[in-house]
Design an enzyme around this catalytic site. Structure first.
Site, short mmCIF file in Angstrom:
data_model
loop_
_atom_site.label_atom_id
_atom_site.label_comp_id
_atom_site.label_asym_id
_atom_site.label_seq_id
_atom_site.Cartn_x
_atom_site.Cartn_y
_atom_site.Cartn_z
N VAL A 82 0.85 -1.19 0.00
CA VAL A 82 0.00 0.00 0.00
C VAL A 82 0.88 1.24 0.00
O VAL A 82 1.77 1.39 0.84
CB VAL A 82 -0.94 0.01 1.22
CG1 VAL A 82 -1.79 1.27 1.22
CG2 VAL A 82 -1.83 -1.24 1.22
N VAL A 93 -6.88 9.33 -2.02
CA VAL A 93 -6.42 8.15 -2.76
C VAL A 93 -6.43 6.91 -1.87
O VAL A 93 -6.95 5.85 -2.26
CB VAL A 93 -5.02 8.39 -3.35
CG1 VAL A 93 -4.51 7.13 -4.05
CG2 VAL A 93 -5.04 9.55 -4.34
N LEU A 94 -5.85 7.01 -0.67
CA LEU A 94 -5.80 5.86 0.22
C LEU A 94 -7.21 5.42 0.62
O LEU A 94 -7.52 4.22 0.60
CB LEU A 94 -4.98 6.18 1.47
CG LEU A 94 -4.89 5.06 2.51
CD1 LEU A 94 -4.25 3.82 1.91
CD2 LEU A 94 -4.13 5.52 3.74
N THR A 95 -8.06 6.36 0.97
CA THR A 95 -9.43 6.00 1.36
C THR A 95 -10.16 5.30 0.23
O THR A 95 -10.86 4.31 0.45
CB THR A 95 -10.20 7.26 1.79
OG1 THR A 95 -9.54 7.85 2.93
CG2 THR A 95 -11.63 6.92 2.17
N SER A 118 3.43 -0.14 8.05
CA SER A 118 4.65 0.64 8.13
C SER A 118 4.56 1.66 9.25
O SER A 118 5.55 1.97 9.93
CB SER A 118 4.93 1.34 6.80
OG SER A 118 3.82 2.16 6.43
N TYR A 123 -4.05 2.65 9.91
CA TYR A 123 -5.15 1.78 9.48
C TYR A 123 -6.30 1.63 10.47
O TYR A 123 -7.31 1.02 10.14
CB TYR A 123 -4.58 0.39 9.13
CG TYR A 123 -3.70 0.46 7.90
CD1 TYR A 123 -4.25 0.52 6.63
CD2 TYR A 123 -2.31 0.51 8.01
CE1 TYR A 123 -3.45 0.61 5.51
CE2 TYR A 123 -1.50 0.60 6.89
CZ TYR A 123 -2.08 0.65 5.64
OH TYR A 123 -1.28 0.76 4.53
N PHE A 411 4.58 -9.81 4.90
CA PHE A 411 4.12 -9.96 3.52
C PHE A 411 3.86 -8.60 2.89
O PHE A 411 3.31 -8.49 1.84
CB PHE A 411 2.85 -10.83 3.47
CG PHE A 411 1.74 -10.39 4.39
CD1 PHE A 411 0.83 -9.43 4.00
CD2 PHE A 411 1.62 -10.94 5.67
CE1 PHE A 411 -0.19 -9.02 4.84
CE2 PHE A 411 0.59 -10.55 6.52
CZ PHE A 411 -0.31 -9.60 6.10
#
Length: 411
Positions: A82, A93-95, A118, A123, A411
């Site tokens: 992400v 953009v993230l939303t 990160s 989140y 991951f």
């Protein structure tokens, strides 16, 4: 937002992944690591945000099965890769990517979404709660001794080539047997066995190539450890460090034999680990915990995409019969009251019109769902409200796991 959000096309992977690298500092990954993630990327489960011909956002979702209390492996989307371009921050953009991704995960019938962050603060607003921790430690092996259990001397150790096919398969067989025993562990799908063997020369930073030792008893592989040796010297002599990548064993004697091996490697005086369970048993083998410099850190963040299916998938170590009032503004299909009834044999969770016993957000329910975060602890922080006296204590006992949940690799 004026950007175009679309499923990743294989032809766009290089630009898409390059944008991800740039967002994480702009230092290119080694060719070996880049090739691994190219092969593991699931294009039809990955999204890119595009402003004209420029990729300005990335998000992916691996197909996983994660262990929950009781040992079942539950379908989960492993949210990954992400990023948002620094030129397009605070423009939604993230939303938009999180909104599309959770809608997709729901359509795929996967009750859980999981990620490692990160930055942990990102989140929570999308309903992810911190469900597991990882333990970091550096043990001063020049001052700390091990007390090992009976049978340790019956285990035979052998240094082997880590990436030899027969060694890889033996290690994966041990890992697979352990997956059902601890919540948070991931079944390794084809291709993922390459991740713990990643050993790019450019990334070693003064360490040896990846080393591997197998533990055997009566000809059977019962454990393994993979690690790097980082030599160092000063005027007083050698002070090298063993940097542990992973260690798994099927019984206490094999486990202790592997740890004793790490402690006894010549010319070293430290064993450093970055990701172990918070209840890892070596803490009860060492002579002096104060010289182990331990620190926990957040690991797996869990999001309930389908509250009913997620809570039904696990078992409960004590009987529970509780009605949750769940708040979930980002995924409103989860909003409302859910009656959970369960015990060590199974559970059911369905919508109800009955009065609520406990009120909480989906974020906090996600934090508690693997059994490593206590509902009572969340209540003490004001994040969970008890509406029926006694309900919180009963639910807290039922939700707890007998072993700490743990994510063995990222991951």
């Amino acid at each position: 937002m004026t950007t175009d959000l679309r499923v990743l096309r294989p032809a766009d992977w290089d630009e898409w992944y390059g944008r991800l690298e740039l967002a994480f500092g702009g230092v290119p990954e080694s060719p070996e690591e880049r090739a691994l993630w190219r092969d593991l990327t699931e294009h039809d489960r990955s999204l890119g945000a595009w402003d004209g011909d420029e990729c300005v956002g990335t998000a992916g979702a691996f197909t996983f099965r994660v262990t929950v209390p009781g040992g079942a492996a539950v379908q989960a989307a492993g949210v990954t890769m992400v990023s948002v371009a620094p030129t397009h921050r605070r423009r939604g953009v993230l939303t938009a990517m999180m909104r599309r991704q959770l809608d997709d995960i729901r359509s795929w019938g996967e009750p859980l979404a999981v990620l490692t962050a990160s930055e942990p603060a990102i989140y929570g607003r999308f309903g992810y709660g911190i469900a597991t921790q990882q333990l970091r430690a550096t043990i001063d092996t020049s001052r700390v001794r091990l007390t090992v259990p009976e049978g340790t001397d019956d285990v035979r150790l052998r240094l082997v080539k880590a990436d030899a096919p027969e060694v890889r398969d033996a290690c994966e067989a041990v890992y697979a047997r352990l997956v059902p025993t601890r919540p948070g562990m991931l079944e390794r799908r084809p291709g993922w066995e390459r991740l713990p063997l990643l050993d790019a020369e450019d990334d070693r930073k003064g360490t040896s190539p990846l080393q591997c030792v197998l533990a055997r008893r009566d000809g059977e592989v019962v454990g393994y450890a993979r690690y790097f040796n980082k030599p160092d010297w000063d005027a007083a002599g050698p002070k090298g460090t063993i940097e542990l990548r992973d260690l798994e064993a099927l019984d206490p004697a094999a486990y202790a034999a592997l740890w004793r091996h790490l402690f006894d490697i010549d010319l070293t005086s430290r064993v450093r680990m970055y990701n172990r369970p918070v209840d890892d048993a070596w803490q009860h083998l060492v002579s002096d915990n104060r010289r182990c410099d331990m620190a926990p850190r957040d690991s797996l963040h869990v999001r309930l995409v389908d509250v009913g299916a997620a809570l039904e998938a696990r078992t409960y170590q004590a009987p529970v019969d509780v009605v949750f009032e769940v708040a979930d503004a980002f995924c409103p299909w989860n909003e409302g009251r859910w009656r959970l009834t369960g015990d060590a044999k199974g559970a059911s969770c369905a919508r109800t019109g009955d009065a609520a016993d406990i009120a909480l957000s989906v974020r906090d329910l996600g934090a508690a769902c693997l059994g490593g975060v206590s509902l009572s602890s969340l209540a003490a922080a004001g994040r969970v409200r008890e509406l029926r006296r006694g309900a919180l204590a009963d639910a807290s006992v039922g939700f707890a796991s007998v072993v700490a949940p743990w994510l063995p690799h990222g991951f």
